[in-house]
Design a protein around this motif. Structure first.
Motif, PDB file in Angstrom:
ATOM      1  N   GLN A   1      -7.454   3.199 -15.128  1.00 56.82           N
ATOM      2  CA  GLN A   1      -7.056   4.482 -14.522  1.00 56.82           C
ATOM      3  C   GLN A   1      -6.148   4.315 -13.306  1.00 56.82           C
ATOM      4  O   GLN A   1      -6.307   4.942 -12.275  1.00 56.82           O
ATOM      5  CB  GLN A   1      -8.300   5.291 -14.145  1.00 56.82           C
ATOM      6  CG  GLN A   1      -9.166   5.615 -15.333  1.00 56.82           C
ATOM      7  CD  GLN A   1     -10.391   6.423 -14.962  1.00 56.82           C
ATOM      8  OE1 GLN A   1     -10.754   6.534 -13.794  1.00 56.82           O
ATOM      9  NE2 GLN A   1     -11.020   7.002 -15.963  1.00 56.82           N
ATOM     10  N   TRP A   2      -5.142   3.466 -13.459  1.00 59.26           N
ATOM     11  CA  TRP A   2      -4.204   3.226 -12.364  1.00 59.26           C
ATOM     12  C   TRP A   2      -3.470   4.495 -11.954  1.00 59.26           C
ATOM     13  O   TRP A   2      -3.275   4.755 -10.778  1.00 59.26           O
ATOM     14  CB  TRP A   2      -3.184   2.170 -12.763  1.00 59.26           C
ATOM     15  CG  TRP A   2      -3.705   0.778 -12.853  1.00 59.26           C
ATOM     16  CD1 TRP A   2      -4.987   0.354 -12.645  1.00 59.26           C
ATOM     17  CD2 TRP A   2      -2.954  -0.377 -13.176  1.00 59.26           C
ATOM     18  NE1 TRP A   2      -5.076  -0.998 -12.824  1.00 59.26           N
ATOM     19  CE2 TRP A   2      -3.842  -1.482 -13.152  1.00 59.26           C
ATOM     20  CE3 TRP A   2      -1.631  -0.603 -13.493  1.00 59.26           C
ATOM     21  CZ2 TRP A   2      -3.433  -2.780 -13.413  1.00 59.26           C
ATOM     22  CZ3 TRP A   2      -1.223  -1.902 -13.767  1.00 59.26           C
ATOM     23  CH2 TRP A   2      -2.118  -2.979 -13.711  1.00 59.26           C
ATOM     24  N   PHE A   3      -3.045   5.272 -12.943  1.00 62.48           N
ATOM     25  CA  PHE A   3      -2.205   6.432 -12.640  1.00 62.48           C
ATOM     26  C   PHE A   3      -3.007   7.534 -11.957  1.00 62.48           C
ATOM     27  O   PHE A   3      -2.496   8.229 -11.074  1.00 62.48           O
ATOM     28  CB  PHE A   3      -1.517   6.932 -13.906  1.00 62.48           C
ATOM     29  CG  PHE A   3      -0.834   5.821 -14.673  1.00 62.48           C
ATOM     30  CD1 PHE A   3      -0.068   4.872 -14.018  1.00 62.48           C
ATOM     31  CD2 PHE A   3      -0.987   5.703 -16.030  1.00 62.48           C
ATOM     32  CE1 PHE A   3       0.549   3.832 -14.708  1.00 62.48           C
ATOM     33  CE2 PHE A   3      -0.376   4.671 -16.735  1.00 62.48           C
ATOM     34  CZ  PHE A   3       0.391   3.731 -16.068  1.00 62.48           C
ATOM     35  N   GLU A   4      -4.261   7.686 -12.337  1.00 60.86           N
ATOM     36  CA  GLU A   4      -5.129   8.652 -11.664  1.00 60.86           C
ATOM     37  C   GLU A   4      -5.385   8.223 -10.219  1.00 60.86           C
ATOM     38  O   GLU A   4      -5.374   9.041  -9.303  1.00 60.86           O
ATOM     39  CB  GLU A   4      -6.463   8.795 -12.406  1.00 60.86           C
ATOM     40  CG  GLU A   4      -6.362   9.536 -13.721  1.00 60.86           C
ATOM     41  CD  GLU A   4      -5.886   8.646 -14.872  1.00 60.86           C
ATOM     42  OE1 GLU A   4      -5.781   7.406 -14.700  1.00 60.86           O
ATOM     43  OE2 GLU A   4      -5.605   9.198 -15.953  1.00 60.86           O
ATOM     44  N   LYS A   5      -5.596   6.912 -10.020  1.00 59.29           N
ATOM     45  CA  LYS A   5      -5.812   6.395  -8.665  1.00 59.29           C
ATOM     46  C   LYS A   5      -4.563   6.583  -7.816  1.00 59.29           C
ATOM     47  O   LYS A   5      -4.657   6.904  -6.636  1.00 59.29           O
ATOM     48  CB  LYS A   5      -6.199   4.918  -8.721  1.00 59.29           C
ATOM     49  CG  LYS A   5      -7.581   4.693  -9.304  1.00 59.29           C
ATOM     50  CD  LYS A   5      -7.886   3.206  -9.442  1.00 59.29           C
ATOM     51  CE  LYS A   5      -9.234   2.992 -10.120  1.00 59.29           C
ATOM     52  NZ  LYS A   5      -9.504   1.567 -10.388  1.00 59.29           N
ATOM     53  N   ALA A   6      -3.400   6.394  -8.411  1.00 63.84           N
ATOM     54  CA  ALA A   6      -2.145   6.568  -7.671  1.00 63.84           C
ATOM     55  C   ALA A   6      -1.917   8.038  -7.328  1.00 63.84           C
ATOM     56  O   ALA A   6      -1.220   8.334  -6.357  1.00 63.84           O
ATOM     57  CB  ALA A   6      -0.970   6.027  -8.488  1.00 63.84           C
ATOM     58  N   THR A   7      -2.495   8.939  -8.111  1.00 66.85           N
ATOM     59  CA  THR A   7      -2.376  10.363  -7.807  1.00 66.85           C
ATOM     60  C   THR A   7      -3.157  10.703  -6.541  1.00 66.85           C
ATOM     61  O   THR A   7      -2.683  11.453  -5.698  1.00 66.85           O
ATOM     62  CB  THR A   7      -2.924  11.214  -8.977  1.00 66.85           C
ATOM     63  OG1 THR A   7      -2.187  10.884 -10.150  1.00 66.85           O
ATOM     64  CG2 THR A   7      -2.783  12.693  -8.701  1.00 66.85           C
ATOM     65  N   HIS A   8      -4.343  10.131  -6.409  1.00 66.44           N
ATOM     66  CA  HIS A   8      -5.216  10.456  -5.278  1.00 66.44           C
ATOM     67  C   HIS A   8      -4.957   9.573  -4.063  1.00 66.44           C
ATOM     68  O   HIS A   8      -5.222   9.977  -2.936  1.00 66.44           O
ATOM     69  CB  HIS A   8      -6.681  10.331  -5.700  1.00 66.44           C
ATOM     70  CG  HIS A   8      -7.026  11.260  -6.822  1.00 66.44           C
ATOM     71  ND1 HIS A   8      -7.001  12.629  -6.701  1.00 66.44           N
ATOM     72  CD2 HIS A   8      -7.379  11.014  -8.106  1.00 66.44           C
ATOM     73  CE1 HIS A   8      -7.328  13.184  -7.842  1.00 66.44           C
ATOM     74  NE2 HIS A   8      -7.564  12.228  -8.725  1.00 66.44           N
ATOM     75  N   LYS A   9      -4.470   8.373  -4.288  1.00 63.41           N
ATOM     76  CA  LYS A   9      -4.164   7.452  -3.195  1.00 63.41           C
ATOM     77  C   LYS A   9      -2.663   7.195  -3.194  1.00 63.41           C
ATOM     78  O   LYS A   9      -1.919   7.752  -3.986  1.00 63.41           O
ATOM     79  CB  LYS A   9      -4.916   6.134  -3.396  1.00 63.41           C
ATOM     80  CG  LYS A   9      -6.415   6.295  -3.456  1.00 63.41           C
ATOM     81  CD  LYS A   9      -7.070   4.971  -3.753  1.00 63.41           C
ATOM     82  CE  LYS A   9      -8.571   5.132  -3.912  1.00 63.41           C
ATOM     83  NZ  LYS A   9      -9.226   3.875  -4.250  1.00 63.41           N
ATOM     84  N   LYS A  10      -2.228   6.320  -2.345  1.00 65.72           N
ATOM     85  CA  LYS A  10      -0.818   5.935  -2.338  1.00 65.72           C
ATOM     86  C   LYS A  10      -0.526   5.013  -3.515  1.00 65.72           C
ATOM     87  O   LYS A  10      -1.410   4.358  -4.045  1.00 65.72           O
ATOM     88  CB  LYS A  10      -0.480   5.205  -1.043  1.00 65.72           C
ATOM     89  CG  LYS A  10      -0.394   6.102   0.162  1.00 65.72           C
ATOM     90  CD  LYS A  10       0.092   5.304   1.342  1.00 65.72           C
ATOM     91  CE  LYS A  10       0.311   6.206   2.540  1.00 65.72           C
ATOM     92  NZ  LYS A  10       0.831   5.446   3.688  1.00 65.72           N
ATOM     93  N   SER A  11       0.735   4.926  -3.875  1.00 66.34           N
ATOM     94  CA  SER A  11       1.146   3.975  -4.914  1.00 66.34           C
ATOM     95  C   SER A  11       1.072   2.562  -4.345  1.00 66.34           C
ATOM     96  O   SER A  11       1.011   2.364  -3.135  1.00 66.34           O
ATOM     97  CB  SER A  11       2.552   4.299  -5.399  1.00 66.34           C
ATOM     98  OG  SER A  11       3.465   4.189  -4.333  1.00 66.34           O
ATOM     99  N   TRP A  12       1.071   1.581  -5.224  1.00 60.95           N
ATOM    100  CA  TRP A  12       1.005   0.197  -4.780  1.00 60.95           C
ATOM    101  C   TRP A  12       1.884  -0.679  -5.667  1.00 60.95           C
ATOM    102  O   TRP A  12       2.257  -0.284  -6.758  1.00 60.95           O
ATOM    103  CB  TRP A  12      -0.437  -0.311  -4.761  1.00 60.95           C
ATOM    104  CG  TRP A  12      -1.088  -0.420  -6.094  1.00 60.95           C
ATOM    105  CD1 TRP A  12      -1.127  -1.523  -6.906  1.00 60.95           C
ATOM    106  CD2 TRP A  12      -1.794   0.592  -6.801  1.00 60.95           C
ATOM    107  NE1 TRP A  12      -1.815  -1.238  -8.056  1.00 60.95           N
ATOM    108  CE2 TRP A  12      -2.244   0.057  -8.017  1.00 60.95           C
ATOM    109  CE3 TRP A  12      -2.108   1.926  -6.528  1.00 60.95           C
ATOM    110  CZ2 TRP A  12      -2.969   0.777  -8.955  1.00 60.95           C
ATOM    111  CZ3 TRP A  12      -2.836   2.650  -7.454  1.00 60.95           C
ATOM    112  CH2 TRP A  12      -3.259   2.077  -8.649  1.00 60.95           C
TER     113      TRP A  12
END
Length: 122
Positions: free
Chosen positions: A35-46
């Motif tokens: 779930q990288w893309f969901e995490k990037a939605t809620h947090k900053k990109s990395w």
């Protein structure tokens, strides 16, 4: 089979839209599973390290210590069509309209022949 000596390492950014590298977005099963893309939605990109073959634009690879290299396919952001895709879409529409018109004309002809056949038999 991937030949490791042909792959070049580089940096890409995981965003809510996908793994961004050189103007394109990519996705793979690992990114979806974790779930990288969901995490990037809620947090900053990395940033992540990716690998690619020079001269090949079909996709990129990420390294997974358990599974080895995993291929990432390019994905198209929603509502973004290239000029070529739009042109093919409109050409397909024109062909469908032409087929519909031909079908209508053929149906009219069959009806005319049926009427003549009925008149001939009586």
């Amino acid at each position: 089979m991937i030949k490791e000596r042909l792959l070049i390492a580089s940096q890409a950014r995981v965003t809510a839209k996908g793994i961004y590298f050189r103007g394109l977005y990519y996705s793979c099963t690992r990114a979806l599973r974790e779930q990288w893309f969901e995490k990037a939605t809620h947090k900053k990109s990395w940033k992540i390290t990716i690998y690619y073959e020079p001269g090949q634009s079909e996709g990129i690879y990420i390294w997974d210590s358990e599974r080895g290299f995993e291929f990432c396919n390019p994905v198209m952001p929603q509502n973004t069509w290239s000029h070529y895709q739009l042109q093919r879409y409109y050409e397909s529409l024109q062909k469908l309209k032409l087929l519909k018109k031909q079908k209508f004309v053929n149906k009219k002809r069959r009806n005319v022949y049926k009427k003549k056949d009925i008149l001939w038999k009586s």
